[in-house]
Structures are given as structure tokens and as C-alpha cells.
Design a protein around this motif. Sequence first.
Motif, PDB file in Angstrom:
ATOM      1  N   ASN A 242      32.723  38.171  -9.199  1.00 13.92           N
ATOM      2  CA  ASN A 242      31.492  38.014  -8.418  1.00 13.92           C
ATOM      3  C   ASN A 242      30.316  38.644  -9.149  1.00 13.92           C
ATOM      4  N   LEU A 243      29.277  37.824  -9.370  1.00 13.83           N
ATOM      5  CA  LEU A 243      28.089  38.264 -10.097  1.00 13.83           C
ATOM      6  C   LEU A 243      26.870  38.285  -9.188  1.00 13.83           C
ATOM      7  N   LYS A 244      25.982  39.217  -9.480  1.00  9.12           N
ATOM      8  CA  LYS A 244      24.693  39.263  -8.804  1.00  9.12           C
ATOM      9  C   LYS A 244      23.650  39.680  -9.824  1.00  9.12           C
ATOM     10  N   LYS A 245      22.701  38.781 -10.075  1.00  6.57           N
ATOM     11  CA  LYS A 245      21.638  39.017 -11.054  1.00  6.57           C
ATOM     12  C   LYS A 245      22.212  39.374 -12.427  1.00  6.57           C
ATOM     13  N   GLY A 246      23.249  38.639 -12.825  1.00  4.27           N
ATOM     14  CA  GLY A 246      23.813  38.836 -14.159  1.00  4.27           C
ATOM     15  C   GLY A 246      24.697  40.055 -14.309  1.00  4.27           C
TER      16      GLY A 246
END
Length: 502
Positions: A242-246
Motif C-alpha cells: 500500500n502506497l501513499k504519495k510515493g
Amino acid sequence: MAKILIIGGGVAGLSAGIYAQIAGHSATICERHSVAGGNLTGWTRRGYTIDNCIHWLTGTNASTDLYKTWCDLGALEKVKVYYGESLYTYEYNGKTLSLYTDIERVKSEMISVSKKDEKEILQFIKAVKAIMGFMGIGGKNKSSGLNLFQKIASLPELIKYNGISTGQLAERFYHPLIRGFLISLLGTDFSASALLCVFATVCGKNGGVPEGGSMAMAQRMVSKFTSLGGEILTGKQAIKINLKKGVAHSVDFADNTQLSADYVVITTDPQIAFNQLLSSKMPSCFSRLYNNKSMQRFSGYHCAFACDSQRVPFKGDYIFDISALYRTRLHTNYLILREFTHEKSFAPQNRTVIQSITFCNESDARQFIELKKDELSYYNLKRKIAADVQYLIGEKFPQLKGNLQFLDVWTPATYNRYTGAEVGSFMSFLLPPKAIPKTLPNKVPGARNVFLATQWQQAPGGLPIAAKVGQLAVQSILKSEAQKSKTFFFPRKQANKVGVQG
């Protein structure tokens, strides 16, 4: 202290975990199977141990840097290493040649086979000795290296071998026994320099087999990791990062759980890493390899039999030609046999294990994997393979006829199921002529805190590459942590000037 989540508990994952713990971080390895080790494994059948992985372990010579790496990882510390008289013996028309651990003996036996090939033999042996020098395993004590001048002087000759295949190398020789000797182990498509490295490794006492084989080595690495405070979670299959803003913040697992992390290290086949875990396009440096027809992927199928240890008529590996009928049935020109009389713990008293290995190309490997969907057809094919191999062993060695007890067959479909490798590869890419091995970057585009540690980063893969990339992934994490420290001490503008992420 950073929290590092490692997906995959093979050698690369264990290496990353051990070096992360040594560096003072907290590492958790998530392995989808019940045991760690990946391809570095074995199993039991009817009271016998089957060894899946180690044919020879590069890095058993104590004078090499790789030996020190294996000791760091707990693989070779206080462990006996077995060196046979030879790695393999090739037979043609009743005559044999062996890759002995003594390079001078190899030279003299090759010349005795064919004086007509003496000039080419001497050049080949000279090149092997040069490789031994480059590795630091030359000389009488197998611990001498070349100085800078000697390395430079050797390069032109070594480059010539790098530019041809093993098949082209064999064609330089007149005698069919020598030609078969040079291609029977690796086939005809590898770079000839790869064969030089095999000869150098064996003759430099740098390719022994640790006591207990593959499974015991994996267990030692697991013990080293856990003794340093690392955690291994088995039965833990990662399905999504899971990614958020790279930035990766967590990983989802097939058991409906989720774990958070400061860094994620992926040790799987890049096909799984990018097409499944990250759902992103594979970087061009990897896609070029997968689409390059000369960088073939390969696998193999194997049979294991039990027999009376006193009846085994060869030592190490024994390779021989097979008839046209069985070449068609088994898709190979040779049968490679391996005996395990040196491992007393692998079998009951006065018994031992003999295994066969048959390499197969990507097309054949895919056929095994496709056939596995029909369990009955797949089972029947495995039984046919075992029957053919058992017959060929009995014909070659009459003393074994009727004395072989079938234990198991495993195929590219087995590797595909066990490791997820797309075509059942237990190594990465075949190393073709003119290729210069280089390690591909471990950074994952669009995910600043996700790193790769997979044998597919450098052809032809294998255990040493896996150990290396695991260590490199941790080095990248340490650099990232150092950049964070700089960001803390410097204003954002100045931090960005020196290349530090704000």
C-alpha cells in the motif's frame, strides 16, 4: 531504528534480514510457506533426504570475500565443507573425463585424451588459471591473486572466451570426448566465460558443499537471523503493498492482515513484484531482460532414487549420452546423475540417494506448468520420466539395475508453485556470450522506501547473487536513513540542494 518488512524468506530475504539486524534495525521476514529458505531447501521421502539446491556453493574458500559474507549470514561458520575428488565426470563411448579439483590433473588428462587438441587445451587451462587469480584462489594454496599488471595482461584472452558460447568453445576441439565434456554440464548456450568460472571455482577449492546440504544451510541462516532479534512469519503471503504519495506504509496479506513498515524489501521474481504486489509497470531495465531472447530463462526436472550405498559406481556427478529414443522422450542429450554418499544423514545406514537433473528451456518449462492443471496427466508424465530415468541408470550401471527405489520427481511446475517464479526458474537468466554481468538497480520507481533484493537483478542468479542483493538492499536503506538525518539538521532548501528528499 527503522522497521523493515521483507517479503520472501529465501536467501535474499534472509541476507537482507540479517544485515538489517546487524545494522541495528528491526526486520520482519514474511514467508508464504511453512519454512524459510526458498529454493535453498530439501525434503524427506520414505526416510530419505532429497536435496534441492546446492550443487556446489561458490564461496567456500576462506580467502574469498564471499566466504566472509556466508559467515556473516551464519551459513558457513563452524561447518564442515565437503570437497569431492571431482565435480563431475563425463563419459563418451566408455571413456571419461573429470573436472577434478586439481587443475594440473585436468590438464594432463585432457591432453592424454587428445594430443591433437593440446594447443587449445593449454589456452583453456591458462584462462582458467587467470580466472582463479582474479578470484584470489590461485596458486598452490588456492589463496593467491593476480596483481594489477597480471590482471590487465590476462584480460584480452578472457574477453575472447566471453565472446563465444560453450557450444562454440567445444567446436574448437577435435576429440568428441572433450567436446562433450565442455558442454554436458551447462549446455551449449551459456557464455564460455561461465564455464571458465565453474572450472576456476572447483579447482580453486571455492565450490564445496556444506555439511547437511541445502536444508541445513537454510536453517543455519534462519537461526542467525532470529538470534539477532529478527522475526520470521511463516504462512504469510503478501498480496499488496500500500502506497501513499510515493511511500509504502503497509502490506496486505492473504490471511486478511496488514503490517506497517518504514521500508519494504521485495525478494520475489520481478514479475510478481510489479504485476501483483505493486500493480505497476516493470522498469525498462528489467523488461529488457525478459524480452531479450538471448537472456533465456531455464529450469529443470529431477528424479530421486534410493539404493545400496555400496553399489554406487561413481563419485560426484556422472554425465553420459543417451540414445536417440530417450533424447526425444526426455528432451535432453545427456543424463546428469548425482550421488550423496558423502551425506550419511540423508539415508538409513548403508543406503544413499541418487538424483538426476535434466535442464529444460523456457518453452518446455511452460509445458510442465500448463500440464499441472490436469493433475492426472501431470502425475502420469512424472511416472513416465521416473521410469525412463530408472531404466537408463540400470542400463548404464547394471549393478544398480533392480536396486533403485523410486522416491520423488519434481519439475518446473513444482518451482512455479513453491516460489511463484513464472516459468519455474530456480536461477534467473542464462548468461549468453558477450554479456557482462551487472547488478540492476534495486530502487522501485514511484516508491521511495521500497527496494528489490532478488536474484533476477543479475544473471545468472543463484545463491551468491541472492546473498549480495540482500546486503545491497540494506545498504540502500542505510543511505536513505542517513539522508533523513541530514533533512533533520538542514533547512529544506539546503537539503534539496544536496539531493536529500524533504
